[in-house]
Design a protein around this motif. Structure first.
Motif, PDB file in Angstrom:
ATOM      1  N   HIS A 139       0.802  -1.225   0.000  1.00 47.72           N
ATOM      2  CA  HIS A 139       0.000   0.000   0.000  1.00 47.72           C
ATOM      3  C   HIS A 139       0.838   1.280   0.000  1.00 47.72           C
ATOM      4  CE1 HIS A 139      -3.225  -2.807   0.679  1.00 47.72           C
ATOM      5  NE2 HIS A 139      -2.721  -3.170   1.832  1.00 47.72           N
ATOM      6  N   VAL A 140       2.127   1.176  -0.338  1.00 43.99           N
ATOM      7  CA  VAL A 140       2.980   2.366  -0.421  1.00 43.99           C
ATOM      8  C   VAL A 140       3.568   2.454  -1.828  1.00 43.99           C
ATOM      9  CG1 VAL A 140       4.952   3.608   0.549  1.00 43.99           C
ATOM     10  CG2 VAL A 140       3.550   2.172   2.038  1.00 43.99           C
ATOM     11  N   TYR A 198      -2.183   7.683  -3.490  1.00 43.18           N
ATOM     12  CA  TYR A 198      -1.597   7.038  -2.316  1.00 43.18           C
ATOM     13  C   TYR A 198      -2.686   6.426  -1.445  1.00 43.18           C
ATOM     14  CZ  TYR A 198       3.276   8.603  -2.658  1.00 43.18           C
ATOM     15  OH  TYR A 198       4.576   8.790  -3.035  1.00 43.18           O
ATOM     16  N   ALA A 199      -2.369   5.286  -0.838  1.00 43.42           N
ATOM     17  CA  ALA A 199      -3.319   4.646   0.074  1.00 43.42           C
ATOM     18  C   ALA A 199      -3.343   5.336   1.436  1.00 43.42           C
ATOM     19  CB  ALA A 199      -2.955   3.175   0.257  1.00 43.42           C
ATOM     20  N   HIS A 200      -2.259   6.012   1.808  1.00 42.75           N
ATOM     21  CA  HIS A 200      -2.151   6.708   3.096  1.00 42.75           C
ATOM     22  C   HIS A 200      -2.419   5.753   4.260  1.00 42.75           C
ATOM     23  CE1 HIS A 200      -1.739  10.602   1.121  1.00 42.75           C
ATOM     24  NE2 HIS A 200      -2.746  10.255   0.340  1.00 42.75           N
ATOM     25  N   GLY A 201      -1.844   4.571   4.197  1.00 45.07           N
ATOM     26  CA  GLY A 201      -1.994   3.603   5.276  1.00 45.07           C
ATOM     27  C   GLY A 201      -1.065   3.900   6.439  1.00 45.07           C
ATOM     28  N   PRO A 202      -1.249   3.208   7.549  1.00 41.35           N
ATOM     29  CA  PRO A 202      -0.446   3.475   8.746  1.00 41.35           C
ATOM     30  C   PRO A 202       1.033   3.156   8.586  1.00 41.35           C
ATOM     31  CG  PRO A 202      -1.798   1.499   9.043  1.00 41.35           C
ATOM     32  CD  PRO A 202      -2.270   2.172   7.791  1.00 41.35           C
ATOM     33  N   GLU A 203       1.394   2.311   7.605  1.00 42.53           N
ATOM     34  CA  GLU A 203       2.789   1.934   7.434  1.00 42.53           C
ATOM     35  C   GLU A 203       3.531   2.788   6.406  1.00 42.53           C
ATOM     36  OE1 GLU A 203       4.479  -0.298   9.317  1.00 42.53           O
ATOM     37  OE2 GLU A 203       2.619  -0.189  10.457  1.00 42.53           O
ATOM     38  N   THR A 204       2.876   3.828   5.894  1.00 44.22           N
ATOM     39  CA  THR A 204       3.531   4.650   4.884  1.00 44.22           C
ATOM     40  C   THR A 204       4.819   5.277   5.412  1.00 44.22           C
ATOM     41  OG1 THR A 204       1.457   5.142   3.733  1.00 44.22           O
ATOM     42  CG2 THR A 204       3.290   6.653   3.370  1.00 44.22           C
ATOM     43  N   GLY A 205       4.737   5.934   6.564  1.00 41.91           N
ATOM     44  CA  GLY A 205       5.922   6.567   7.140  1.00 41.91           C
ATOM     45  C   GLY A 205       7.035   5.578   7.450  1.00 41.91           C
ATOM     46  N   PRO A 206       6.750   4.494   8.186  1.00 43.38           N
ATOM     47  CA  PRO A 206       7.789   3.502   8.468  1.00 43.38           C
ATOM     48  C   PRO A 206       8.395   2.868   7.212  1.00 43.38           C
ATOM     49  CG  PRO A 206       5.964   3.225   9.990  1.00 43.38           C
ATOM     50  CD  PRO A 206       5.525   4.235   8.971  1.00 43.38           C
ATOM     51  N   ALA A 215      10.748   5.318   5.676  1.00 45.10           N
ATOM     52  CA  ALA A 215      11.949   5.401   6.518  1.00 45.10           C
ATOM     53  C   ALA A 215      12.873   4.219   6.259  1.00 45.10           C
ATOM     54  CB  ALA A 215      11.540   5.455   7.992  1.00 45.10           C
ATOM     55  N   ARG A 216      12.296   3.051   6.043  1.00 41.63           N
ATOM     56  CA  ARG A 216      13.103   1.865   5.757  1.00 41.63           C
ATOM     57  C   ARG A 216      13.820   1.993   4.415  1.00 41.63           C
ATOM     58  NH1 ARG A 216      10.999  -4.066   4.298  1.00 41.63           N
ATOM     59  NH2 ARG A 216      12.890  -5.253   4.727  1.00 41.63           N
ATOM     60  N   LEU A 217      13.120   2.512   3.420  1.00 45.51           N
ATOM     61  CA  LEU A 217      13.756   2.750   2.128  1.00 45.51           C
ATOM     62  C   LEU A 217      14.857   3.797   2.249  1.00 45.51           C
ATOM     63  CD1 LEU A 217      10.615   2.900  -0.214  1.00 45.51           C
ATOM     64  CD2 LEU A 217      12.201   0.986   0.043  1.00 45.51           C
ATOM     65  N   ALA A 218      14.590   4.837   3.022  1.00 47.65           N
ATOM     66  CA  ALA A 218      15.569   5.903   3.197  1.00 47.65           C
ATOM     67  C   ALA A 218      16.831   5.382   3.864  1.00 47.65           C
ATOM     68  CB  ALA A 218      14.964   7.042   4.010  1.00 47.65           C
ATOM     69  N   ALA A 219      16.692   4.424   4.764  1.00 46.75           N
ATOM     70  CA  ALA A 219      17.848   3.874   5.478  1.00 46.75           C
ATOM     71  C   ALA A 219      18.815   3.155   4.542  1.00 46.75           C
ATOM     72  CB  ALA A 219      17.383   2.928   6.580  1.00 46.75           C
ATOM     73  N   ALA A 220      18.335   2.731   3.370  1.00 47.43           N
ATOM     74  CA  ALA A 220      19.224   2.117   2.385  1.00 47.43           C
ATOM     75  C   ALA A 220      20.115   3.157   1.712  1.00 47.43           C
ATOM     76  CB  ALA A 220      18.408   1.378   1.327  1.00 47.43           C
ATOM     77  N   GLU A 221      19.803   4.436   1.894  1.00 50.31           N
ATOM     78  CA  GLU A 221      20.573   5.565   1.353  1.00 50.31           C
ATOM     79  C   GLU A 221      20.827   5.422  -0.154  1.00 50.31           C
ATOM     80  OE1 GLU A 221      20.937   8.202   2.936  1.00 50.31           O
ATOM     81  OE2 GLU A 221      20.692   7.614   5.037  1.00 50.31           O
ATOM     82  N   PRO A 222      19.753   5.335  -0.943  1.00 46.84           N
ATOM     83  CA  PRO A 222      19.938   5.237  -2.390  1.00 46.84           C
ATOM     84  C   PRO A 222      20.574   6.498  -2.967  1.00 46.84           C
ATOM     85  CG  PRO A 222      17.624   5.606  -1.859  1.00 46.84           C
ATOM     86  CD  PRO A 222      18.324   5.333  -0.567  1.00 46.84           C
ATOM     87  N   ARG A 244      11.988  13.563   3.131  1.00 51.69           N
ATOM     88  CA  ARG A 244      11.202  14.760   2.837  1.00 51.69           C
ATOM     89  C   ARG A 244       9.821  14.384   2.281  1.00 51.69           C
ATOM     90  NH1 ARG A 244      14.431  18.129  -1.201  1.00 51.69           N
ATOM     91  NH2 ARG A 244      12.527  19.413  -1.116  1.00 51.69           N
ATOM     92  N   LEU A 245       9.758  13.338   1.452  1.00 48.29           N
ATOM     93  CA  LEU A 245       8.473  12.859   0.954  1.00 48.29           C
ATOM     94  C   LEU A 245       7.609  12.396   2.111  1.00 48.29           C
ATOM     95  CD1 LEU A 245       6.453  11.938  -1.208  1.00 48.29           C
ATOM     96  CD2 LEU A 245       7.775   9.793  -1.391  1.00 48.29           C
ATOM     97  N   ALA A 246       8.184  11.645   3.051  1.00 41.49           N
ATOM     98  CA  ALA A 246       7.413  11.191   4.205  1.00 41.49           C
ATOM     99  C   ALA A 246       6.879  12.369   4.998  1.00 41.49           C
ATOM    100  CB  ALA A 246       8.295  10.312   5.092  1.00 41.49           C
ATOM    101  N   GLY A 247       7.697  13.407   5.166  1.00 36.98           N
ATOM    102  CA  GLY A 247       7.244  14.590   5.869  1.00 36.98           C
ATOM    103  C   GLY A 247       6.086  15.278   5.145  1.00 36.98           C
TER     104      GLY A 247
END
Length: 244
Positions: A143-144, A196-204, A207-214, A235-238
């Motif tokens: 859903h993200v 966007y589905a705007h589900g509860p796991e969107t932010g997390p 954040a997980r994708l961001a941690a991979a530092e693409p 910034r997208l999550a924000g």
């Protein structure tokens, strides 16, 4: 950029070492300019990520043939089941006889296992796949931005995130790779027709994708982007959370 079909404007460009963007401009209803992108990863066992809709299969195939024979493709990956992601999957399986679909476990269970002409290979969340000289890692992302079966593929050698519908930009995507702002136009497009589905796991999940530092974001619509991918995902999550 090399134009591979003058009628459709389909073109191919390297966006980083051994990863090619295939771009086809289209017009949406009302005349809005838009684009469909596919990404070809060169390796011992090459990967095509996204197929594009079935109607543009031939021009995408032509573009791939500028880099390698289409029969060499071994994996056909996509984020989720949707026409622009995998509409020509079976056409690709026909022209690449050793290729298999690559998708999430949910995707295989709900659709790909039935609709594809060959059984899919599931890549579990967090696991990697050796392409021969390159490694890709799968991130489940239900859903993200949408699709229960959705996920993203990260090419670890170049730090390229195949980010699907994230950062969708309007326009023809004439610049294959940019370092300029893509968040502002992509957010304006999202707010006009929110997908966007705007589900509860969107932010997390972001954040997980961001941690991979693409280092490169391979967007399915518009330009690919180079820079601090982790920072841009944060910034997208924000923005999705309503932060200025």
């Amino acid at each position: 950029m090399t134009v591979t079909n003058s009628k459709t404007g389909t073109n191919i460009s390297a966006i980083t070492d051994g990863i090619w963007r295939i771009n086809t401009p289209v017009a949406l209803e009302g005349g809005m300019a838009f684009s469909f992108n596919q990404y070809l990863v060169e390796a011992e066992r090459p990967l095509l990520f996204h197929t594009g809709p079935r109607q543009i299969f031939e021009v995408v195939r032509e573009a791939v043939e500028h880099v390698m024979p289409c029969a060499r493709v071994r994996y056909i990956g996509f984020c989720h089941m949707e026409a622009d992601e995998c509409g020509s999957l079976n056409e690709w399986l026909a022209c690449a006889p050793d290729a298999v679909p690559l998708c999430s476990a949910i995707g295989a269970m709900t659709s790909v296992g039935d609709m594809a002409d060959r059984p899919p290979q599931v890549i579990p969340d967090g696991e990697t796949l050796d392409l021969g000289g390159r490694t890709v890692q799968w991130f489940d992302a239900p859903h993200v931005p949408h699709g229960w079966d959705n996920g993203f593929l990260f090419e670890t050698v170049t730090g390229t995130l195949m980010c699907g519908d994230l950062f969708t930009q309007p326009g023809e995507g004439t610049e294959a790779l940019t370092e300029t702002d893509i968040l502002t136009p992509s957010e304006a497009f999202r707010q006009a027709m929110d997908y966007y589905a705007h589900g509860p796991e969107t932010g997390p999940t972001l954040a997980r994708l961001a941690a991979a530092e693409p280092k490169v974001l391979a967007c399915m619509h518009g330009s690919a982007w180079r820079g601090d991918g982790g920072g841009l995902l944060r910034r997208l999550a924000g923005s999705l959370a309503g932060q200025p």
